[in-house]
Design an enzyme around this catalytic site. Structure first.
Site, short mmCIF file in Angstrom:
data_model
loop_
_atom_site.label_atom_id
_atom_site.label_comp_id
_atom_site.label_asym_id
_atom_site.label_seq_id
_atom_site.Cartn_x
_atom_site.Cartn_y
_atom_site.Cartn_z
CB SER A 258 -0.95 -0.06 1.20
OG SER A 258 -1.98 0.90 1.08
CG HIS A 399 -5.42 -2.61 -0.02
ND1 HIS A 399 -4.73 -2.10 -1.09
CD2 HIS A 399 -4.88 -2.02 1.09
CE1 HIS A 399 -3.83 -1.24 -0.66
NE2 HIS A 399 -3.90 -1.17 0.67
#
Length: 418
Positions: A258, A399
């Site tokens: 990320s 994610h």
């Protein structure tokens, strides 16, 4: 399992209005032309390694440095390392553990951050994955000997973190993101650092590494000076100094997920000592093409996280088409070293297609070195990795960092350390 479901819900809920306004329709992606990675700003073609290294690479790097991530304003006065703790009996006797304090000094001010290292027993110079963690070194392992960070930590009720302080209740809550035993069993070590010890992840430049470099009266970086991503990359480079000099490890693969994937990419671009770079779901400002305006955009990331980039990047809010660069050129700066970009099928916010296309368009630079990159613009099927010098996979799921990711990173990295 329930806690991870809750964490996922909290994560996606926190994106809130920005996500609801994001474009997830390919038919609404604007038509765009990418700047050619092998044509200089002045229009000259780049045909060989020398022209790339001495001309094109330099001008791309300088643009990202001054206009996107921000320039480190000066050199440190000094830095140092201190061994705080070590053991030859970690992970049931299969690993050596070290905990290192890294101190940076500038203008009579200091900042200290801490690196946790696990090395396969009997191989003190094993290749290493180096990466930041989000909540403290004690969260990546259940090892009770790992110190709990005393730095500012983002509150997280699911992790038992309140008043921005980590506690014993958060020990081991992120073990699923760090396949430490898989690394050790395959001959790799891990070095990890809590990123908030370099620069707390909040829009406040008073309590991180930036403040060491301020002149009298200065309270934040200048317009083209470093944001947090650049500061985090800087911290990784100083950690590399320790790994290189004290432990004598030359094969270090810098990894990030990320926002920390963005930092890993910038660290790999600015510091050629890293043997390879791994970006996991890094999205906008990381591996994903800005011009696609799919998922998170430049304007959204600058609004939600104004401290991540240089203030000079603000001029490209809702104006991506005027950028002289795009993220495929960031990836190309890592050539000819190995590069792995990974996406998640449900992580539309990070634009998996944009991440894949970046790897494809960066691959032409790898071709100058005779290295194989991504050879087709057609995305691979889910869970079907392409593993060349430039590697890519998109997996099922959200994610996050999963065992599937690490299994593929380890397999791929192994081909470059033998």
């Amino acid at each position: 399992m329930r806690i991870y479901i809750l964490i996922a819900i909290l994560f996606f809920t926190s994106l809130g209005l920005a996500q609801s306004q994001a474009n997830y329709d390919e038919s609404k992606v604007p038509k765009f032309t990418l700047p050619d990675v092998l044509t200089s700003f002045s229009g000259n073609p780049i045909t060989n390694q020398t022209e790339w290294e001495e001309n094109r690479r330099r001008e791309i790097l300088q643009f990202f440095e001054k206009q996107v991530y921000g320039k480190v304003p000066d050199r440190l006065d000094e830095y140092g390392f201190k061994l705080l703790e070590e053991s030859n009996d970690a992970y049931g006797g299969k690993a050596r553990r070290k905990q290192i304090a890294i101190t940076l000094k500038k203008n009579k001010k200091t900042i200290t951050y801490y690196m946790l290292i696990y090395l396969p027993k009997g191989n003190p110079t094993a290749p290493v994955f180096l990466g930041y963690n989000f909540y403290g070194n004690h969260t990546v392992t259940a090892d009770p000997n790992v110190a709990i960070t005393k730095a500012w930590v983002k509150n997280n009720e699911a992790f038992g973190i309140t008043d921005n302080k980590a506690s014993e209740s958060s020990r081991g809550i992120r073990t699923h993101r760090w396949a430490i035993e898989k690394m050790l069993d395959n001959g790799f070590g891990l070095a990890t650092i809590y990123y908030g010890e370099i620069d707390p992840d909040k829009n406040d430049f008073s309590d991180g590494v930036h403040s060491l470099f301020y002149r009298d009266g200065q309270t934040k970086p200048k317009t083209n000076e470093w944001g947090s991503i650049s500061a985090w990359a800087f911290g990784l480079s100083k950690a590399m100094n320790y790994l290189e000099s004290d432990v004598n490890i030359s094969k270090v693969f810098v990894f990030g997920h990320s926002r920390l994937g963005k930092a890993a990419l910038w660290a790999g671009a600015t510091d050629k000592r890293f043997a390879g770079v791994i970006s996991n779901n890094s999205g906008c400002g990381g591996a994903a093409l800005s011009r696609r305006q799919f998922g998170e955009t430049v304007a959204q990331i600058n609004t939600s996280f104004p401290h991540w980039f240089a203030d000079s990047f603000l001029k490209y809010d809702n104006n991506e088409r005027t950028l002289p660069v795009d993220q495929h050129q960031l990836l190309a700066l890592i050539a000819p070293r190995p590069l792995y970009i990974a996406s998640a099928e449900e992580d539309k916010w990070a634009d998996p297609k944009g991440e894949f296309l970046s790897t494809y368009y960066a691959s032409s630079v790898y071709g100058l070195y005779g290295r194989k990159g991504i050879t087709s613009k057609e995305m691979p099927k889910t869970n079907a990795p392409i593993q060349n010098t430039v590697a890519y996979h998109i997996r099922t799921g959200i994610h996050d960092v999963m065992d599937y990711d690490w299994e593929n990173y380890i397999k791929w990295a192994n081909t470059f350390v033998k």
